[in-house]
Design a protein around this motif. Structure first.
Motif, PDB file in Angstrom:
ATOM      1  N   SER A   7       4.345 -13.575  13.516  1.00  0.00           N
ATOM      2  CA  SER A   7       3.952 -13.567  12.170  1.00  0.00           C
ATOM      3  C   SER A   7       4.072 -15.086  11.425  1.00  0.00           C
ATOM      4  O   SER A   7       5.218 -15.403  11.948  1.00  0.00           O
ATOM      5  CB  SER A   7       4.628 -12.626  11.282  1.00  0.00           C
ATOM      6  N   THR A   9       3.743 -17.475   7.879  1.00  0.00           N
ATOM      7  CA  THR A   9       3.199 -17.578   6.497  1.00  0.00           C
ATOM      8  C   THR A   9       3.578 -19.052   5.920  1.00  0.00           C
ATOM      9  O   THR A   9       4.590 -19.591   6.217  1.00  0.00           O
ATOM     10  CB  THR A   9       3.976 -16.614   5.577  1.00  0.00           C
ATOM     11  N   SER A  11       3.407 -20.496   2.304  1.00  0.00           N
ATOM     12  CA  SER A  11       3.434 -20.056   0.746  1.00  0.00           C
ATOM     13  C   SER A  11       4.164 -20.844  -0.105  1.00  0.00           C
ATOM     14  O   SER A  11       4.862 -21.722   0.291  1.00  0.00           O
ATOM     15  CB  SER A  11       3.441 -18.475   0.661  1.00  0.00           C
ATOM     16  N   CYS A  61      -0.778 -21.867  10.373  1.00  0.00           N
ATOM     17  CA  CYS A  61       0.018 -20.660  10.712  1.00  0.00           C
ATOM     18  C   CYS A  61      -0.505 -19.932  12.255  1.00  0.00           C
ATOM     19  O   CYS A  61       0.180 -19.371  12.734  1.00  0.00           O
ATOM     20  CB  CYS A  61      -0.301 -19.626   9.803  1.00  0.00           C
ATOM     21  N   SER A 190      -1.138 -16.181   5.466  1.00  0.00           N
ATOM     22  CA  SER A 190      -0.191 -15.335   6.564  1.00  0.00           C
ATOM     23  C   SER A 190      -1.156 -15.001   7.415  1.00  0.00           C
ATOM     24  O   SER A 190      -2.056 -14.210   7.535  1.00  0.00           O
ATOM     25  CB  SER A 190       0.320 -14.149   6.016  1.00  0.00           C
ATOM     26  N   SER A 269       5.050 -13.596  -3.969  1.00  0.00           N
ATOM     27  CA  SER A 269       3.947 -14.369  -3.379  1.00  0.00           C
ATOM     28  C   SER A 269       3.129 -15.112  -4.412  1.00  0.00           C
ATOM     29  O   SER A 269       2.824 -16.325  -4.034  1.00  0.00           O
ATOM     30  CB  SER A 269       2.825 -13.449  -2.882  1.00  0.00           C
ATOM     31  N   PHE A 278       0.788 -11.579   2.847  1.00  0.00           N
ATOM     32  CA  PHE A 278       2.157 -11.856   2.832  1.00  0.00           C
ATOM     33  C   PHE A 278       3.206 -10.753   2.741  1.00  0.00           C
ATOM     34  O   PHE A 278       4.217 -10.656   3.152  1.00  0.00           O
ATOM     35  CB  PHE A 278       2.250 -12.705   1.428  1.00  0.00           C
ATOM     36  N   HIS A 281       3.863  -9.571   6.086  1.00  0.00           N
ATOM     37  CA  HIS A 281       5.030 -10.608   6.616  1.00  0.00           C
ATOM     38  C   HIS A 281       6.404  -9.901   6.212  1.00  0.00           C
ATOM     39  O   HIS A 281       7.068  -9.783   6.934  1.00  0.00           O
ATOM     40  CB  HIS A 281       4.711 -11.916   6.402  1.00  0.00           C
TER      41      HIS A 281
END
Lengths: 317, 394
Positions: A7, A9, A11, A61, A190, A269, A278, A281
């Motif tokens: 995983s 992300t 953000s 990612c 993500s 998020s 997200f 994740h």
């Protein structure tokens, strides 16, 4: 079962290469910014210069995911995006309206929704199935279901994710339409490797995922989704939800799910159409690092007439 | 393995229904002409649908306000494919559309006003995102549940058909409308011109002198049903989707590889999936955009797969223009019609073979051979290559 082998992300939260982040992150404040890694470690410098925010996030990612999963090539690449490559779309649109004569093509080329999936395949030399879903707030759920179909069809590892980028114009749109009051508009990407077998890096498992567009009876949809997965509402340890309406809580209450088990993932998020990626994740990270958590339901009613449901469980289950 | 096609609907530059499209194909009549619906600052040729938004709205009994042309075109084709199908609680129905521009036809008008500070109507932007075009079509047809939109540039329509087929075969749905829709926009016309692949003359697919494409607009949908759904609907089977594949070329963001890597994989895998041998393909409806790059790369791919036994092939882009996300769906309808009526369509505007490959497409309508299996190619930006095989039986 579909196993989450990796995983990643990028953000407004410190989630990138930060296992266990779900236990320490706080709700976003108004002045939060996108937290980006040093992209040069993931993307060739020549390519990087031309890439918009959404492309950088998506490719970085994806590479991070493949490193984590320890695989060179996924069998397929599936991406969801609600609004696509807004930065390049706005740029080419402005040029098209204001400049007479021949225009530079780069922003047109990079404006198409499948630029992320295309750039990922290009950057790793992948010849597999390559797909892009765009269905407003259900874009990620639709991409995830496609990835799950591929695993059912016999593929082993699928790279699946979602990305959306903020541009300043969105603030004007939201003000003029009086929409999204009190929400912070953000960018986020993500990505995941999901696999048909448990691997050394499996963090959690996806039991099921469904998207219901133009939903008629949300409560009935949740009950039947849980029943099909042989669960009752009482079995849910955590609901990660998105959606502003009070009716969401009424539905949780009716199902007998305590408010303390419900967490608004948009508070973490920020708002973008594919933010449920997200949430997945967060769910995978939480399950991996908190053994007391069994079933997590991601309840995406960000737009009330569209419902996304994703059930996440520990690998052992 | 495969799924039944039980309904088809289409609107394109050569007609507003299946019947009108079929007639134009039989008469070798192109729908490409001078561009009149948009001001792009110069004279250009394009495949316009011969109804304005108001006329489309009237015909569909729907106000042209608050709806993009992409949705109007899509709804017109979707209603024809849907026919008199009924809703039933026991039949899980979905819709998968595809578009490359979504509601850009309205957004670009909004944005021009916005840039000149003319107090534009922001509500127009609610029809901008690609997903909203499909939601509108679904809402008008009373479809709820699985609603999806694919956007992989020029291969989108083929991918919608592929995904619908897979969802039926995995028993996730009983019935699904699949297709695509794109309206002409200044955005896309300027875009292809910026790439210097918009031909000022008539597009000439597979011709040595080809120098680009003419854009078009339109929409097409196919209704796919499983056994259970057909038992209830009683719909006749028009043909089958029996082979499908998507592969990434991974060569360049817009250009196709000279070796036709992704295209070769897509064609080969789609035929393998259909479990028929390549020599059983009666006709290839090629992607054939008329650009130097695509037609050469596609020709090489055809040679890679078929060797020196290349089936009858043609591009129908010189009839309709290149309709981007709708192209794969429009050409799927042409493929079904080819099987139903034993037709192989001419590749209009062709004179001389491409020097490197020497392949000669069909240049006049063929009606004398029976058509059992058609291969349809759709290749897009980002190296997105898709091929479908349609057959008269499985």
């Amino acid at each position: 079962m579909f196993y989450i082998s990796a995983s990643s992300t990028i953000s407004h939260q410190p989630a990138f290469q930060n296992a266990g982040f779900s236990g320490v992150i706080e709700p976003l404040l108004a002045d939060s910014v996108l937290i980006t890694p040093d992209y040069k470690g993931y993307i060739d410098a020549g390519l990087l210069r031309r890439m918009s925010k959404i492309l950088r996030m998506s490719v970085a990612c994806s590479k991070d995911c493949l490193n984590q999963a320890g695989i060179d090539q996924p069998d397929a690449i599936v991406v969801g995006t609600g609004l696509g490559c807004l930065q390049d779309t706005e740029k080419f649109l402005t040029n098209s309206i204001t400049i007479e004569g021949l225009l530079p093509p780069t922003s047109f080329i990079q404006s198409t929704h499948n630029t992320m999936a295309g750039q990922i395949s290009l950057s790793i030399g992948n010849h597999g199935y390559n797909m892009t879903h765009t269905q407003n707030t259900l874009s990620f759920e639709n991409a995830l279901q496609d990835a799950m179909l591929l695993l059912m069809e016999g593929q082993q590892h699928v790279l699946v994710g979602a990305a959306d980028e903020y541009i300043e114009f969105l603030t004007q749109v939201s003000e003029n339409l009086a929409a999204f009051d009190g929400q912070y508009l953000t960018s986020g990407a993500s990505f995941f490797v999901i696999s048909n077998q448990k691997t050394d890096t499996s963090a959690a498992a996806i039991k099921d995922c469904r998207s219901v567009g133009l939903v008629d009876d949300t409560e009935a949809e949740i009950i039947s989704f849980l029943a099909e997965n042989e669960l009752n509402a009482a079995d849910i340890d955590l609901i990660l939800y998105a959606g502003y309406s009070k009716s969401n809580f009424e539905i949780f209450l009716k199902l007998g799910i305590d408010k303390s088990k419900c967490v608004d993932y948009l508070a973490y998020s920020g708002l973008y159409p594919s933010a449920s990626a997200f949430a997945l994740h967060i769910a995978a990270d939480r399950i991996q690092h908190d053994k007391s958590v069994g079933n997590i339901l991601i309840y995406n009613a960000l737009v009330p007439h569209h419902l996304g449901l994703t059930l996440v469980q520990p690998v052992e289950a | 393995m495969g799924v039944r096609i039980t309904g088809i609907g289409i609107v394109s530059a050569i007609g507003l229904s299946v019947e009108e499209n079929l007639l134009a194909l039989k008469e070798s009549r192109s729908g490409i002409g001078p561009l009149t619906v948009l001001d792009v600052g110069r004279d250009l040729l394009a495949g316009q649908v011969k109804l304005c938004d108001e006329e489309l709205g009237r015909e569909l009994n729907i106000g042209p306000a608050g709806i993009s042309r992409t949705s109007l075109l899509g709804l017109k084709a979707a209603r024809e494919a849907w026919g008199s199908s009924m809703h039933s609680k026991s039949i899980r129905t979905g819709i998968i559309s595809s578009t490359s521009v979504g509601g850009m036809d309205r957004s670009e008008v909004f944005y021009k006003e916005y840039l000149s500070q003319k107090h534009p109507d922001y509500a127009v932007l609610k029809t901008h995102d690609s997903g909203s075009t499909t939601e509108r079509i679904a809402a008008e047809l009373g479809i709820s549940g699985y609603i999806d939109t694919l956007s992989t540039a020029c291969s989108s329509g083929a991918n919608a058909i592929m995904l619908g087929t897979r969802l039926l075969l995995q028993n996730k749905l009983d019935r699904v409308l699949v297709g695509g829709s794109d309206a002409l926009t200044k955005f896309t016309i300027d875009g292809f011109r910026s790439l210097m692949i918009y031909d000022d003359e008539w597009c000439r697919p597979f011709d040595e002198s080809r120098s680009g494409l003419n854009l078009g607009e339109g929409a097409a949908f196919l209704l796919l049903e499983n056994e259970k759904s057909v038992q209830l609907s009683g719909n006749a089977t028009l043909g089958y989707v029996s082979g499908w594949a998507n592969a990434a070329d991974a060569y360049h963001q817009t250009a196709s590889s000279p070796e036709g890597t992704g295209a070769t994989m897509a064609i080969r895998n789609a035929i393998a999936k259909s479990e028929i041998s390549p020599d059983r393909i009666s006709y290839v409806n090629a992607h054939g955009t008329g650009t130097k790059n695509n037609d050469l790369s596609e020709s090489v791919a055809l040679k890679n797969v078929f060797g020196d036994k290349i089936p009858a092939f043609s591009s129908t882009k010189a009839f309709t223009g290149h309709t981007l996300a709708a192209a794969g769906a429009i050409e799927a309808v042409f493929s079904v019609l080819s099987i139903q009526h034993n037709l192989i369509y001419p590749n209009l505007n062709y004179k001389n073979a491409i020097a490197e490959t020497g392949l000669e497409p069909v240049t006049s309508l063929q009606t004398e051979n029976s058509v059992h299996a058609v291969l349809s190619n759709s290749f897009g930006f980002g190296g997105n290559n898709s091929s479908l095989v349609f057959t008269d039986q499985i």
